[in-house]
Design a protein around this motif. Sequence first.
Motif, mmCIF file in Angstrom:
data_model
loop_
_atom_site.group_PDB
_atom_site.id
_atom_site.type_symbol
_atom_site.label_atom_id
_atom_site.label_comp_id
_atom_site.label_asym_id
_atom_site.label_seq_id
_atom_site.Cartn_x
_atom_site.Cartn_y
_atom_site.Cartn_z
ATOM 1 N N ILE A 52 0.849 -1.198 0.000
ATOM 2 C CA ILE A 52 0.000 0.000 0.000
ATOM 3 C C ILE A 52 0.879 1.240 0.000
ATOM 4 N N GLU A 53 0.486 2.232 -0.810
ATOM 5 C CA GLU A 53 1.175 3.525 -0.845
ATOM 6 C C GLU A 53 0.119 4.624 -0.827
ATOM 7 N N MET A 54 0.235 5.531 0.137
ATOM 8 C CA MET A 54 -0.697 6.648 0.244
ATOM 9 C C MET A 54 -0.108 7.876 -0.451
ATOM 10 N N HIS A 55 -0.946 8.631 -1.148
ATOM 11 C CA HIS A 55 -0.542 9.871 -1.806
ATOM 12 C C HIS A 55 -1.326 11.003 -1.143
ATOM 13 N N VAL A 56 -0.755 11.586 -0.114
ATOM 14 C CA VAL A 56 -1.475 12.555 0.708
ATOM 15 C C VAL A 56 -1.928 13.774 -0.099
ATOM 16 N N ALA A 57 -1.053 14.333 -0.898
ATOM 17 C CA ALA A 57 -1.379 15.566 -1.616
ATOM 18 C C ALA A 57 -2.573 15.392 -2.553
ATOM 19 N N ALA A 58 -2.639 14.262 -3.221
ATOM 20 C CA ALA A 58 -3.716 14.063 -4.199
ATOM 21 C C ALA A 58 -4.871 13.232 -3.643
ATOM 22 N N SER A 59 -4.788 12.839 -2.373
ATOM 23 C CA SER A 59 -5.818 12.001 -1.740
ATOM 24 C C SER A 59 -6.044 10.709 -2.504
ATOM 25 N N LYS A 60 -4.996 10.141 -3.033
ATOM 26 C CA LYS A 60 -5.085 8.880 -3.784
ATOM 27 C C LYS A 60 -4.335 7.792 -3.034
ATOM 28 N N THR A 61 -4.703 6.560 -3.308
ATOM 29 C CA THR A 61 -4.050 5.402 -2.725
ATOM 30 C C THR A 61 -3.667 4.464 -3.858
ATOM 31 N N THR A 62 -2.459 3.896 -3.772
ATOM 32 C CA THR A 62 -2.041 2.860 -4.714
ATOM 33 C C THR A 62 -1.841 1.575 -3.936
ATOM 34 N N VAL A 63 -2.433 0.494 -4.432
ATOM 35 C CA VAL A 63 -2.238 -0.807 -3.821
ATOM 36 C C VAL A 63 -1.675 -1.764 -4.864
ATOM 37 N N ALA A 64 -0.780 -2.616 -4.431
ATOM 38 C CA ALA A 64 -0.301 -3.707 -5.272
ATOM 39 C C ALA A 64 -1.151 -4.910 -4.904
ATOM 40 N N VAL A 65 -1.753 -5.550 -5.902
ATOM 41 C CA VAL A 65 -2.660 -6.656 -5.627
ATOM 42 C C VAL A 65 -2.335 -7.869 -6.479
ATOM 43 N N ASP A 66 -2.538 -9.053 -5.885
ATOM 44 C CA ASP A 66 -2.610 -10.306 -6.625
ATOM 45 C C ASP A 66 -4.076 -10.436 -7.011
ATOM 46 N N VAL A 67 -4.335 -10.770 -8.239
ATOM 47 C CA VAL A 67 -5.731 -10.924 -8.661
ATOM 48 C C VAL A 67 -5.913 -12.258 -9.364
ATOM 49 N N ASP A 68 -7.114 -12.821 -9.220
ATOM 50 C CA ASP A 68 -7.373 -14.087 -9.889
ATOM 51 C C ASP A 68 -7.824 -13.882 -11.332
ATOM 52 N N VAL A 69 -8.378 -12.730 -11.647
ATOM 53 C CA VAL A 69 -8.783 -12.408 -13.015
ATOM 54 C C VAL A 69 -8.219 -11.028 -13.346
ATOM 55 N N VAL A 70 -7.031 -10.996 -13.953
ATOM 56 C CA VAL A 70 -6.322 -9.747 -14.203
ATOM 57 C C VAL A 70 -7.169 -8.759 -14.999
ATOM 58 N N ASP A 71 -7.892 -9.233 -16.002
ATOM 59 C CA ASP A 71 -8.673 -8.335 -16.855
ATOM 60 C C ASP A 71 -9.846 -7.691 -16.138
ATOM 61 N N SER A 72 -10.204 -8.193 -14.948
ATOM 62 C CA SER A 72 -11.345 -7.634 -14.222
ATOM 63 C C SER A 72 -11.004 -6.314 -13.544
ATOM 64 N N VAL A 73 -9.718 -6.010 -13.375
ATOM 65 C CA VAL A 73 -9.301 -4.766 -12.729
ATOM 66 C C VAL A 73 -8.956 -3.757 -13.816
ATOM 67 N N ARG A 74 -9.833 -2.768 -13.989
ATOM 68 C CA ARG A 74 -9.632 -1.728 -14.993
ATOM 69 C C ARG A 74 -10.247 -0.432 -14.492
ATOM 70 N N GLU A 75 -9.983 0.651 -15.191
ATOM 71 C CA GLU A 75 -10.529 1.957 -14.781
ATOM 72 C C GLU A 75 -12.039 1.852 -14.624
ATOM 73 N N GLY A 76 -12.527 2.403 -13.506
ATOM 74 C CA GLY A 76 -13.957 2.396 -13.220
ATOM 75 C C GLY A 76 -14.415 1.226 -12.365
ATOM 76 N N ALA A 77 -13.613 0.175 -12.280
ATOM 77 C CA ALA A 77 -13.963 -0.956 -11.412
ATOM 78 C C ALA A 77 -13.769 -0.508 -9.952
ATOM 79 N N VAL A 78 -14.272 -1.310 -9.029
ATOM 80 C CA VAL A 78 -14.170 -1.018 -7.608
ATOM 81 C C VAL A 78 -13.585 -2.233 -6.899
ATOM 82 N N LEU A 79 -12.605 -1.993 -6.022
ATOM 83 C CA LEU A 79 -12.120 -3.037 -5.122
ATOM 84 C C LEU A 79 -12.805 -2.787 -3.784
ATOM 85 N N ALA A 80 -13.537 -3.779 -3.278
ATOM 86 C CA ALA A 80 -14.363 -3.558 -2.083
ATOM 87 C C ALA A 80 -14.117 -4.633 -1.031
ATOM 88 N N ARG A 81 -14.228 -4.204 0.229
ATOM 89 C CA ARG A 81 -14.156 -5.102 1.376
ATOM 90 C C ARG A 81 -15.325 -4.779 2.292
#
Length: 82
Positions: A52-81
Amino acid sequence: MTRLTVERVHRLSSRPWLFVTGQLEGDALHVGDELMVLDGGAPSGRAVVRSIEMHVAASKTTVAVDVDVVDSVREGAVLARN
């Protein structure tokens, strides 16, 4: 519920993960968290947070993830818990 709305996706050939940047809403994410990938509100895969990497100035977060379906993660998708 915690949600990361995907704004950018990067893949580095030297790393096994996807790097996903977006706007985080809700509780903080932690390494090891299992997330559901939602595309148009429908589940389309699972992802596990590896870094996990936080970007305070831009209020953005970057996460490195292992995914089971790589193509499912694209702009506009949501990662939810729940």
